[in-house]
Design an enzyme around this catalytic site. Structure first.
Site, PDB file in Angstrom:
ATOM      1  N   GLY A 155       0.840  -1.198   0.000  1.00  0.00           N
ATOM      2  CA  GLY A 155       0.000   0.000   0.000  1.00  0.00           C
ATOM      3  C   GLY A 155       0.867   1.237   0.000  1.00  0.00           C
ATOM      4  N   ARG A 193       0.421   5.708   4.635  1.00  0.00           N
ATOM      5  CA  ARG A 193      -0.799   5.880   5.421  1.00  0.00           C
ATOM      6  C   ARG A 193      -2.013   5.196   4.793  1.00  0.00           C
ATOM      7  NH1 ARG A 193       1.838   6.141   9.101  1.00  0.00           N
ATOM      8  NH2 ARG A 193       2.825   7.970   9.938  1.00  0.00           N
ATOM      9  N   LYS A 219      -1.612  -0.311   5.807  1.00  0.00           N
ATOM     10  CA  LYS A 219      -0.938  -1.612   5.653  1.00  0.00           C
ATOM     11  C   LYS A 219      -0.358  -2.129   6.968  1.00  0.00           C
ATOM     12  CE  LYS A 219       3.049   0.701   3.651  1.00  0.00           C
ATOM     13  NZ  LYS A 219       2.495   2.043   3.916  1.00  0.00           N
ATOM     14  N   SER A 220       0.276  -1.288   7.757  1.00  0.00           N
ATOM     15  CA  SER A 220       0.821  -1.742   9.045  1.00  0.00           C
ATOM     16  C   SER A 220      -0.301  -2.104  10.006  1.00  0.00           C
ATOM     17  CB  SER A 220       1.718  -0.663   9.661  1.00  0.00           C
ATOM     18  OG  SER A 220       2.873  -0.489   8.876  1.00  0.00           O
ATOM     19  N   ALA A 249      11.190  -5.017  12.818  1.00  0.00           N
ATOM     20  CA  ALA A 249      11.137  -3.633  12.343  1.00  0.00           C
ATOM     21  C   ALA A 249      12.440  -3.312  11.616  1.00  0.00           C
ATOM     22  CB  ALA A 249      10.936  -2.691  13.518  1.00  0.00           C
ATOM     23  N   THR A 250      12.313  -2.783  10.407  1.00  0.00           N
ATOM     24  CA  THR A 250      13.502  -2.531   9.583  1.00  0.00           C
ATOM     25  C   THR A 250      13.894  -1.061   9.524  1.00  0.00           C
ATOM     26  OG1 THR A 250      12.201  -2.313   7.557  1.00  0.00           O
ATOM     27  CG2 THR A 250      12.986  -4.530   8.130  1.00  0.00           C
ATOM     28  N   HIS A 266       5.785   4.657  17.020  1.00  0.00           N
ATOM     29  CA  HIS A 266       5.313   3.366  16.498  1.00  0.00           C
ATOM     30  C   HIS A 266       5.428   2.270  17.561  1.00  0.00           C
ATOM     31  CE1 HIS A 266       4.346   4.077  12.282  1.00  0.00           C
ATOM     32  NE2 HIS A 266       5.368   4.916  12.236  1.00  0.00           N
ATOM     33  N   GLU A 302      14.307  -5.211  16.274  1.00  0.00           N
ATOM     34  CA  GLU A 302      14.731  -4.207  15.302  1.00  0.00           C
ATOM     35  C   GLU A 302      15.930  -4.740  14.533  1.00  0.00           C
ATOM     36  OE1 GLU A 302      14.994  -0.321  17.017  1.00  0.00           O
ATOM     37  OE2 GLU A 302      13.035  -0.537  17.987  1.00  0.00           O
TER      38      GLU A 302
END
Length: 181
Positions: A7, A10, A13-14, A36-37, A52, A67
């Protein structure tokens, strides 16, 4: 079952991936981890990452976080287990870090992508990838940006082919592209 959720910025998607994780965690004996990247290169990104983390902890309290901005294949191998969902958020930031690192030389995106696909094939539990669909607009002017769009598009095609489900998010709405729920 593996899934790729694509997507725009905003698009939801998350949130969609987090909702899938919450449903997974509601099942007895299930666990979930988010890889998390993102990598903070400035104060605004530090704040964004912290926000986040805090928001995720409220929305999906049982979702652990690891992470890992670079060694994604190794992280996926280490975290994958029967009964454990792995959410990778997101491929776009991971590829950005490989091709346009804040420190050091760019990595071999093809080799890293191959390693990631091998880790996905060997995964012992479900994996959800989140990524930005950036190929819907006009072709970028710079060579580096065109290369990035091409590499991300290739990665999406390969990950999408390897996943049983592919979902496009638009305005918070799920559009199933492959393997409808």
């Amino acid at each position: 079952m593996h899934e790729l959720i694509l997507g725009g910025a905003r698009s939801g998607k998350s949130r969609c991936a987090e909702l899938r994780a919450a449903h997974w965690l509601a099942l007895p004996g299930h666990s979930a981890v988010l890889i998390a990247t993102a990598e903070a290169g400035d104060d605004e990104m530090h704040e964004r990452i912290a926000r986040h983390r805090a928001d995720r902890a409220v929305r999906v309290p049982g979702l652990a976080t690891r992470e890992e901005p670079r060694a994604l294949a190794a992280a996926l191998q280490a975290e994958s287990a029967p009964g454990r969902l792995v959410v990778v958020d997101c491929l776009t930031l991971w590829l950005t870090g490989l091709l346009m690192p804040m420190h050091g030389a760019p990595a071999d995106a093809s080799a890293e992508s191959e390693a990631l696909l091998a880790a996905l094939a060997a995964a012992r539990g479900p994996v959800i990838f989140v990524s930005n669909e950036i190929g819907l607009g006009v072709m970028p002017m710079s060579r580096q940006a065109r290369h990035f769009v091409d590499e991300l598009g290739r990665l999406h095609q390969r990950i999408g082919a390897a996943c049983a489900r592919v979902t496009l998010m638009v305005a918070g709405l799920e559009l199933p592209l492959k393997g409808a729920r």
